[in-house]
Design an enzyme around this catalytic site. Structure first.
Site, PDB file in Angstrom:
ATOM      1  N   ASP A 258      36.438  -3.599  23.327  1.00  0.00           N
ATOM      2  CA  ASP A 258      35.667  -2.927  22.293  1.00  0.00           C
ATOM      3  C   ASP A 258      34.860  -4.025  21.594  1.00  0.00           C
ATOM      4  OD1 ASP A 258      34.940  -1.025  20.213  1.00  0.00           O
ATOM      5  OD2 ASP A 258      36.405  -2.076  18.971  1.00  0.00           O
TER       6      ASP A 258
ATOM      7  N   ASP B 282      32.868  -3.595  18.009  1.00  0.00           N
ATOM      8  CA  ASP B 282      32.957  -3.579  16.550  1.00  0.00           C
ATOM      9  C   ASP B 282      34.386  -3.779  16.074  1.00  0.00           C
ATOM     10  OD1 ASP B 282      30.251  -3.093  16.460  1.00  0.00           O
ATOM     11  OD2 ASP B 282      30.474  -0.925  16.253  1.00  0.00           O
TER      12      ASP B 282
END
Length: 242
Positions: free
Chosen positions: A36, A38
């Protein structure tokens, strides 16, 4: 050659006997590691930073919290947040120039080590491709290894929505990307690393999920993660055991 270690995700009830040591071995012998972006690869939430830059930070931050906690569908949260921000192409470009995303300590070293071991690295993000590509370039990750949402603009640069056809635009999208990667590349052991509910739900089809709390700890993700780390240094140490 070692045979693939097929240890299904810890969230599958019929495979509750999967142990932390098995999960770590999946990581050490991974064909691919998917991150991922963010609050994982970078310190901030890109959409929150964009909202602040456009003067609507508070309203969007609260909606992001709900989305990451799993209390609303991702596509609903994305649509509503972007309808508040309504950023122009110029604003997005200026954000990247004036406030470039800050890499989380240790991520560069970890990605370099994975590359040295010929482990493929992918970025799978519910954020925006224009920002994630900037991150990928910093980490020497090929742009065709980036899966993220695409903003749309009118010819005059005004906000025109986002590409809803991208798998990352909906709940379960990260899992769809991982399934596609397995089919396309023939990967047997794929690891997903992230801080939020959309990352956790990508396992399965990911063979292991590593919860990351180095920037923000989301209690429901920590609780459901068999393996939870708060720094990328912990993962670097694990690779040294090979």
């Amino acid at each position: 050659m070692l045979k693939p270690l097929l240890v299904p995700c810890q969230r599958c009830s019929r495979h509750m006997m999967a142990t932390l040591s098995q999960m770590k071995e999946v990581f050490r012998r991974a064909d691919a590691v998917c991150f991922d972006v963010d609050s994982t690869v970078i310190k901030e939430e890109g959409i929150d930073e964009l909202a602040k830059f456009c003067g609507v930070g508070d309203a969007v931050t609260e909606m992001t919290r709900k989305a990451m906690g799993g209390s609303m569908t991702f596509q609903t949260a994305l649509t509503e947040r972007l309808s508040i921000i309504r950023c122009s192409r110029e604003q997005v470009n200026k954000l990247i120039t004036d406030h470039p995303p800050q890499l989380t300590p240790g991520i560069s070293e970890l990605v370099d080590r994975l590359h040295q071991r010929n482990i493929k690295v992918f970025l799978i993000s519910g954020g925006f491709r224009c920002i994630v590509e900037h991150v990928a370039t910093q980490l020497n990750i090929p742009l065709h290894h980036v899966y993220a949402n695409r903003l749309k603009f009118y010819f005059n640069g005004e906000y025109a929505g986002f590409d809803e056809s991208q798998p990352t635009a909906e709940s379960g999208g990260k899992g769809k990307v991982i399934s596609m990667l397995k089919e396309q590349y023939g990967f047997k052991n794929v690891v997903m690393i992230g801080d939020g509910a959309t990352d956790l739900e990508a396992c399965p089809p990911a063979n292991a999920f590593i919860g990351f709390g180095g920037n923000v700890i989301r209690p429901q993700v920590k609780e459901k993660s068999l393996w939870y780390v708060t720094s990328f240094g912990e993962l670097l140490k694990e690779l040294e055991k090979i």
